[in-house]
Design a protein around this motif. Structure first.
Motif, PDB file in Angstrom:
ATOM      1  N   VAL A  81       6.179  21.672  26.618  1.00 38.62           N
ATOM      2  CA  VAL A  81       5.017  20.949  27.133  1.00 38.62           C
ATOM      3  C   VAL A  81       4.846  21.397  28.579  1.00 38.62           C
ATOM      4  N   SER A  82       3.843  22.215  28.807  1.00 37.80           N
ATOM      5  CA  SER A  82       3.744  22.920  30.079  1.00 37.80           C
ATOM      6  C   SER A  82       2.993  22.121  31.146  1.00 37.80           C
ATOM      7  N   LYS A  83       1.777  21.688  30.851  1.00 37.90           N
ATOM      8  CA  LYS A  83       0.975  21.044  31.900  1.00 37.90           C
ATOM      9  C   LYS A  83       0.070  19.963  31.314  1.00 37.90           C
ATOM     10  N   VAL A 100      -8.485   5.011  29.053  1.00 34.19           N
ATOM     11  CA  VAL A 100      -7.831   5.587  27.872  1.00 34.19           C
ATOM     12  C   VAL A 100      -6.382   5.839  28.264  1.00 34.19           C
ATOM     13  N   SER A 101      -5.441   5.498  27.394  1.00 38.04           N
ATOM     14  CA  SER A 101      -4.038   5.741  27.720  1.00 38.04           C
ATOM     15  C   SER A 101      -3.703   7.212  27.483  1.00 38.04           C
ATOM     16  N   MET A 102      -3.522   7.953  28.558  1.00 38.20           N
ATOM     17  CA  MET A 102      -3.212   9.375  28.423  1.00 38.20           C
ATOM     18  C   MET A 102      -1.805   9.577  27.867  1.00 38.20           C
ATOM     19  N   LYS A 103      -0.972   8.555  28.057  1.00 40.17           N
ATOM     20  CA  LYS A 103       0.371   8.639  27.462  1.00 40.17           C
ATOM     21  C   LYS A 103       0.241   8.644  25.940  1.00 40.17           C
ATOM     22  N   LEU A 126      10.363  19.749  28.511  1.00 40.15           N
ATOM     23  CA  LEU A 126       9.357  19.663  29.579  1.00 40.15           C
ATOM     24  C   LEU A 126       9.998  19.365  30.929  1.00 40.15           C
ATOM     25  N   PHE A 127       9.268  19.688  31.970  1.00 44.26           N
ATOM     26  CA  PHE A 127       9.642  19.369  33.348  1.00 44.26           C
ATOM     27  C   PHE A 127       8.610  18.391  33.873  1.00 44.26           C
ATOM     28  N   ALA A 128       9.055  17.189  34.211  1.00 45.20           N
ATOM     29  CA  ALA A 128       8.122  16.207  34.769  1.00 45.20           C
ATOM     30  C   ALA A 128       8.096  16.404  36.278  1.00 45.20           C
ATOM     31  N   ARG A 129       7.104  17.104  36.758  1.00 42.13           N
ATOM     32  CA  ARG A 129       6.987  17.341  38.198  1.00 42.13           C
ATOM     33  C   ARG A 129       5.572  16.991  38.639  1.00 42.13           C
ATOM     34  N   PRO A 130       5.403  15.957  39.457  1.00 40.19           N
ATOM     35  CA  PRO A 130       4.044  15.549  39.809  1.00 40.19           C
ATOM     36  C   PRO A 130       3.392  16.515  40.781  1.00 40.19           C
ATOM     37  N   GLU A 131       2.126  16.690  40.596  1.00 36.69           N
ATOM     38  CA  GLU A 131       1.289  17.464  41.520  1.00 36.69           C
ATOM     39  C   GLU A 131      -0.059  16.784  41.560  1.00 36.69           C
ATOM     40  N   LYS A 132      -0.868  17.153  42.501  1.00 41.22           N
ATOM     41  CA  LYS A 132      -2.202  16.564  42.587  1.00 41.22           C
ATOM     42  C   LYS A 132      -3.087  17.070  41.456  1.00 41.22           C
ATOM     43  N   GLN A 133      -2.869  18.306  41.061  1.00 36.32           N
ATOM     44  CA  GLN A 133      -3.684  18.875  39.983  1.00 36.32           C
ATOM     45  C   GLN A 133      -2.939  20.056  39.379  1.00 36.32           C
ATOM     46  N   TYR A 134      -3.098  20.246  38.107  1.00 36.82           N
ATOM     47  CA  TYR A 134      -2.499  21.394  37.439  1.00 36.82           C
ATOM     48  C   TYR A 134      -3.550  22.250  36.745  1.00 36.82           C
ATOM     49  N   LEU A 135      -4.402  21.624  35.949  1.00 36.92           N
ATOM     50  CA  LEU A 135      -5.342  22.389  35.128  1.00 36.92           C
ATOM     51  C   LEU A 135      -6.786  22.274  35.599  1.00 36.92           C
ATOM     52  N   PHE A 147      -2.782   9.066  40.048  1.00 38.87           N
ATOM     53  CA  PHE A 147      -1.601   9.933  40.148  1.00 38.87           C
ATOM     54  C   PHE A 147      -0.338   9.140  39.837  1.00 38.87           C
ATOM     55  N   LEU A 148       0.667   9.833  39.379  1.00 40.58           N
ATOM     56  CA  LEU A 148       1.980   9.213  39.174  1.00 40.58           C
ATOM     57  C   LEU A 148       2.976   9.907  40.102  1.00 40.58           C
ATOM     58  N   SER A 149       3.867   9.126  40.697  1.00 36.50           N
ATOM     59  CA  SER A 149       4.911   9.705  41.552  1.00 36.50           C
ATOM     60  C   SER A 149       5.994  10.337  40.660  1.00 36.50           C
ATOM     61  N   GLN A 152       7.704   7.701  38.547  1.00 31.90           N
ATOM     62  CA  GLN A 152       6.739   7.158  37.565  1.00 31.90           C
ATOM     63  C   GLN A 152       6.474   8.171  36.448  1.00 31.90           C
ATOM     64  N   LEU A 153       6.336   9.439  36.851  1.00 31.79           N
ATOM     65  CA  LEU A 153       6.051  10.473  35.860  1.00 31.79           C
ATOM     66  C   LEU A 153       7.242  10.670  34.911  1.00 31.79           C
ATOM     67  N   THR A 154       8.450  10.596  35.480  1.00 26.63           N
ATOM     68  CA  THR A 154       9.647  10.725  34.646  1.00 26.63           C
ATOM     69  C   THR A 154       9.680   9.598  33.602  1.00 26.63           C
TER      70      THR A 154
HETATM   71  N1  ACO Z   1      -5.847   2.574  38.412  1.00 23.05           N
HETATM   72  C1  ACO Z   1      -4.723   1.856  38.238  1.00 23.05           C
HETATM   73  N2  ACO Z   1      -3.854   2.104  37.221  1.00 23.05           N
HETATM   74  C2  ACO Z   1      -4.160   3.088  36.369  1.00 23.05           C
HETATM   75  C3  ACO Z   1      -5.324   3.870  36.498  1.00 23.05           C
HETATM   76  C4  ACO Z   1      -6.197   3.590  37.574  1.00 23.05           C
HETATM   77  N3  ACO Z   1      -7.312   4.282  37.772  1.00 23.05           N
HETATM   78  N4  ACO Z   1      -5.351   4.783  35.496  1.00 23.05           N
HETATM   79  C5  ACO Z   1      -4.238   4.585  34.766  1.00 23.05           C
HETATM   80  N5  ACO Z   1      -3.535   3.550  35.290  1.00 23.05           N
HETATM   81  C6  ACO Z   1      -2.265   3.016  34.806  1.00 23.05           C
HETATM   82  C7  ACO Z   1      -2.320   2.727  33.330  1.00 23.05           C
HETATM   83  O1  ACO Z   1      -2.810   1.416  33.063  1.00 23.05           O
HETATM   84  C8  ACO Z   1      -0.877   2.874  32.928  1.00 23.05           C
HETATM   85  O2  ACO Z   1      -0.174   1.699  33.315  1.00 23.05           O
HETATM   86  P1  ACO Z   1       1.011   1.098  32.412  1.00 23.05           P
HETATM   87  O3  ACO Z   1       2.097   2.141  32.420  1.00 23.05           O
HETATM   88  O4  ACO Z   1       1.382  -0.145  33.113  1.00 23.05           O
HETATM   89  O5  ACO Z   1       0.442   0.915  31.054  1.00 23.05           O
HETATM   90  C9  ACO Z   1      -0.384   4.016  33.823  1.00 23.05           C
HETATM   91  O6  ACO Z   1      -1.277   4.037  34.943  1.00 23.05           O
HETATM   92  C10 ACO Z   1      -0.402   5.382  33.116  1.00 23.05           C
HETATM   93  O7  ACO Z   1      -1.716   5.570  32.589  1.00 23.05           O
HETATM   94  P2  ACO Z   1      -2.007   6.774  31.595  1.00 23.05           P
HETATM   95  O8  ACO Z   1      -3.413   6.660  31.114  1.00 23.05           O
HETATM   96  O9  ACO Z   1      -0.967   6.856  30.543  1.00 23.05           O
HETATM   97  O10 ACO Z   1      -1.805   8.032  32.521  1.00 23.05           O
HETATM   98  P3  ACO Z   1      -2.677   8.598  33.765  1.00 23.05           P
HETATM   99  O11 ACO Z   1      -4.112   8.346  33.594  1.00 23.05           O
HETATM  100  O12 ACO Z   1      -2.039   8.221  35.047  1.00 23.05           O
HETATM  101  O13 ACO Z   1      -2.411  10.166  33.533  1.00 23.05           O
HETATM  102  C11 ACO Z   1      -1.203  12.036  34.409  1.00 23.05           C
HETATM  103  C12 ACO Z   1      -1.106  10.685  33.700  1.00 23.05           C
HETATM  104  C13 ACO Z   1      -1.835  13.070  33.464  1.00 23.05           C
HETATM  105  C14 ACO Z   1       0.206  12.499  34.743  1.00 23.05           C
HETATM  106  C15 ACO Z   1      -2.066  11.850  35.696  1.00 23.05           C
HETATM  107  O14 ACO Z   1      -1.403  10.970  36.565  1.00 23.05           O
HETATM  108  C16 ACO Z   1      -2.371  13.132  36.426  1.00 23.05           C
HETATM  109  O15 ACO Z   1      -3.334  13.817  36.102  1.00 23.05           O
HETATM  110  N6  ACO Z   1      -1.545  13.500  37.454  1.00 23.05           N
HETATM  111  C17 ACO Z   1      -1.740  14.716  38.225  1.00 23.05           C
HETATM  112  C18 ACO Z   1      -1.159  15.952  37.531  1.00 23.05           C
HETATM  113  C19 ACO Z   1       0.293  15.765  37.131  1.00 23.05           C
HETATM  114  O16 ACO Z   1       1.145  15.381  37.921  1.00 23.05           O
HETATM  115  N7  ACO Z   1       0.576  16.085  35.847  1.00 23.05           N
HETATM  116  C20 ACO Z   1       1.896  15.925  35.257  1.00 23.05           C
HETATM  117  C21 ACO Z   1       2.684  17.180  35.387  1.00 23.05           C
HETATM  118  S1  ACO Z   1       4.225  17.220  34.458  1.00 23.05           S
HETATM  119  C22 ACO Z   1       3.816  18.029  33.031  1.00 23.05           C
HETATM  120  O17 ACO Z   1       2.677  18.258  32.803  1.00 23.05           O
HETATM  121  C23 ACO Z   1       4.884  18.421  32.038  1.00 23.05           C
END
Ligand code: ACO
Length: 368
Positions: A81-83, A100-103, A126-135, A147-149, A152-154
């Protein structure tokens, strides 16, 4: 190039209505790169890598994309799982913004891939490494992007993968966080009895004729290499220092903690799942239409080189991916694909795509 296809993908997320999720797939047969006995060569020929690009859009807005590679080798299938990335856009249903729950979407996508391999040994890495944007270039500038820290991302990926463990017979699920203390890692695994600290790259007895058994415990022979993979970069570094024939797998994990990409204050979680997938194999459905390798590249380029700063620009990018797009950049999924290279003025800014090594790759502006 063995196979390139695009197919409609249903089942991810929980939106009703005009939901479209597309899967763009690109596969290539890999060549053997070193001299091996003929019986192994035969099996090596079957090594294939497939690149999947899943894009979730709602009506005219792109929401999310997930890039996954499938690697085939004689020991089984590996899903890397790359990005994962979001545009920050939310679907508007009756004028209301809906979350929408992206999880759940990510889990549903990986589940679809797993269903193609029941009865087979499948590893997910997979490697869970947060960034501001990947794709999605400049999506970080969209104020509503969530964004997830690192921690949080782990947790997010652990929860995502944990929901897939029932698909496996006696799975192994592992977490490694370079540089973190054991009790920190354990805290992520509380209440998850099927998870352990460590990784899934265990010692395997080498194939006859592959490598001498005495060398088999070296990191270089134990660890798979993935695209844009911090492990591979460290293996390359070891090679440049002439240490591939001395670095054991234990030394590798010890030393990788000192790498800048693991000790820059951002938590990186390395996760793995290994097991035999339960149930009957569901054959891959025939794609609605096929793209050539070049066409796949064009589609990927549209996705990863558009500008996602504003809702309007995201709608433009989505339009480019559909038949209603401007003539010079039309992608006809159902028929022939014709996409002229964008002119320089189309590229408002040089897009930035992140790689897992924290370097920003600023793509060159097109001149034709
Ligand atoms: N405001 C407040 N909370 C929010 C919001 C918002 N706008 N959007 C989502 N949330 C909450 C959700 O309710 C959920 O909460 P819960 O865990 O209590 O149910 C939590 O955040 C996660 O929501 P998801 O829809 O599952 O995920 P999210 O929309 O945050 O997407 C993602 C996750 C793709 C990692 C996003 O944060 C992102 O694009 N980050 C930047 C790129 C990045 O770091 N990608 C991951 C790289 S690692 C890899 O790809 C292998």
């Amino acid at each position: 190039v063995k196979k390139v296809s695009e197919s409609g993908f249903k089942g991810a997320g929980s939106l009703d209505g005009d939901k479209t999720a597309s899967k763009y797939t690109d596969a290539a047969e890999s060549k053997t790169i070193k001299t091996v006995p003929p019986e192994i060569l035969e099996r090596r020929k079957k090594h294939t890598v497939i690149t999947h690009m899943f894009v979730l859009s709602y009506e005219n807005t792109i929401l999310f994309a997930l890039e996954i590679y499938t690697f085939y080798d004689p020991t089984g299938v590996t899903l890397f799982v790359s990005k994962a990335d979001t545009t920050g856009q939310s679907p508007l249903v009756d004028g209301e913004s809906v979350r929408v729950s992206m999880k759940d979407v990510s889990r549903a996508i990986i589940d679809v891939l797993l269903k193609h391999h029941p009865g087979q040994r499948v590893r997910i890495c997979l490697f869970a490494r947060p960034e501001k944007q990947y794709l999605f270039p400049f999506s970080a500038d969209y104020p509503k992007k969530h964004f997830l820290s690192g921690p949080q991302l782990t947790k997010w990926w652990i929860a995502c993968l944990d929901g897939l463990l029932d698909d496996f017979e006696n799975p192994t699920a592992t977490l490694r966080i370079p540089g973190a203390e054991n009790r920190t890692i354990q805290s992520f695994l509380e209440g998850l009895p099927r998870w352990t600290m460590g990784d899934i790259f265990k010692y395997q007895k080498p194939e006859v004729g592959e490598v001498p058994e005495s060398d088999a415990k070296l990191a270089i022979y134990q660890l798979p290499r993935f695209p844009d993979d911090p492990k591979s970069r460290f293996l390359d570094f070891l090679a440049s220092e002439g240490r591939t024939t001395t670095c054991s797998i234990e030394m590798f994990w010890e030393e990788i903690q000192g790498r800048q990409e693991f000790n820059a204050g951002i938590m990186v979680g390395l996760m793995g799942v290994d097991g035999v997938v339960k149930g009957e194999t569901q054959p891959e459905t025939e794609p609605a239409s096929s793209l050539s390798y070049k066409e796949f590249k064009n589609v990927r380029e549209i996705i990863t080189e558009s500008d996602y700063t504003t809702t309007e620009l995201v709608i433009d990018a989505n339009r480019e991916l559909t038949e209603d797009g401007p003539a010079q950049s039309r992608v006809g999924f159902k028929g022939q694909l014709e996409r002229a290279a964008p002119v320089a003025s189309e590229l408002k800014r040089a897009p930035v795509v992140n790689t897992l090594d924290m370097n920003l790759v600023r793509k060159k502006k097109k001149t034709n």
